[in-house]
Design an enzyme around this catalytic site. Structure first.
Site, PDB file in Angstrom:
ATOM      1  N   LYS A  79      27.110  34.374  47.153  1.00 24.03           N
ATOM      2  CA  LYS A  79      26.573  33.750  45.948  1.00 24.03           C
ATOM      3  C   LYS A  79      26.965  32.280  45.887  1.00 24.03           C
ATOM      4  O   LYS A  79      26.125  31.400  45.700  1.00 24.03           O
ATOM      5  CB  LYS A  79      27.048  34.506  44.698  1.00 24.03           C
ATOM      6  CG  LYS A  79      26.573  33.898  43.383  1.00 24.03           C
ATOM      7  CD  LYS A  79      27.646  33.044  42.780  1.00 24.03           C
ATOM      8  CE  LYS A  79      27.124  32.334  41.530  1.00 24.03           C
ATOM      9  NZ  LYS A  79      28.194  31.527  40.911  1.00 24.03           N
ATOM     10  N   ASP A  88      23.559  36.023  41.156  1.00 24.08           N
ATOM     11  CA  ASP A  88      24.704  36.095  40.262  1.00 24.08           C
ATOM     12  C   ASP A  88      24.425  37.198  39.241  1.00 24.08           C
ATOM     13  O   ASP A  88      23.482  37.965  39.398  1.00 24.08           O
ATOM     14  CB  ASP A  88      24.926  34.752  39.558  1.00 24.08           C
ATOM     15  CG  ASP A  88      23.855  34.485  38.520  1.00 24.08           C
ATOM     16  OD1 ASP A  88      22.722  34.977  38.700  1.00 24.08           O
ATOM     17  OD2 ASP A  88      24.136  33.817  37.517  1.00 24.08           O
TER      18      ASP A  88
END
Length: 209
Positions: A120, A139
């Site tokens: 991420k 996310d």
DNA sequence: CTCCCGATAT
DNA sequence: ATATCAGGAG
């Protein structure tokens, strides 16, 4: 489960949020990397409150590496998980110095190898700093909205990303994440989504009006 | 899977 | 009281 058409979703959200972009404040790759590490389980507003003074005090990877651990912990304390995050930032800074001449690296394998940096965080850096969009930032917001909109049934973020990659053109991937994050914060909230106010409620499989 | 942290919203 | 917040490591 039905699924909303991805291009239509992007098109509508683009009109609703023409200025969708990261809300983290940064002015160089290292600053964004530190801000993203601090952003885990913390609002961007609070991260910005901390980095406002943090980035005046720490101007290079060397500055983070040289600081006493406890002092850095206090400097980032309001963002939560401060011991883990301080450890990650110092480990990251030392690896950046040792392995990359003090500069934030530009490839996925090199970024993910840094302490405290997962896919991420790496995707945020690649997309926002270097314009590289081989992956999609997944996310908490991107995952939640992708589940609700039917883009994926997966729960694991890396599996969610694999489902999203073929659905979103490489050129749109950074914007795509920002649009879902904006909409997730304002309308499609985790706890009490505002479906009646949502501009996607006619094509969303999860909409409750 | 658990742990890490604490402010805020519901 | 409890879920949630631009997650990642062990």
């Amino acid at each position: 489960m039905k699924t909303a058409p991805t291009p239509e979703v992007i098109d509508r959200l683009k009109k609703e949020y023409p200025d969708a972009d990261t809300e983290l404040e940064w002015s160089n790759p290292l600053e964004l990397l530190v801000a993203v590490i601090l952003s885990a389980q913390c609002t961007d507003v609070r991260v910005n409150q901390v980095t406002d003074s943090l980035f005046e005090k720490y101007r290079s990877a060397e500055d983070y590496a040289a600081a006493p651990r406890e002092e850095l912990e206090e400097d980032i304390r309001p963002t939560g998980f401060f011991r883990n995050k301080a450890k990650s930032i110092q480990g990251m800074a030392r690896a950046v110095i040792e392995d990359h001449g003090g500069e934030v690296p530009r490839t996925m394998p090199e970024l993910v190898a840094l302490p405290g940096v997962g896919r991420k965080t790496a995707n945020v850096i690649l997309g926002n700093v270097f314009g590289v969009n081989e992956g999609v930032v997944v996310d908490t917001h991107v995952k939640r909205l992708s589940n609700r909109l039917g883009f994926t049934d997966e729960e694991n973020p890396e599996k969610v990303e694999r489902d999203l990659i073929p659905l979103v053109g490489e050129k749109d991937r950074t914007l795509f994440a920002h649009l879902l994050i904006f909409h997730g914060r304002r309308i499609c909230k985790a706890r009490k989504p505002l479906c009646p106010d949502c501009l996607l409620n006619d094509i969303c499989p999860s909409a409750e009006i």
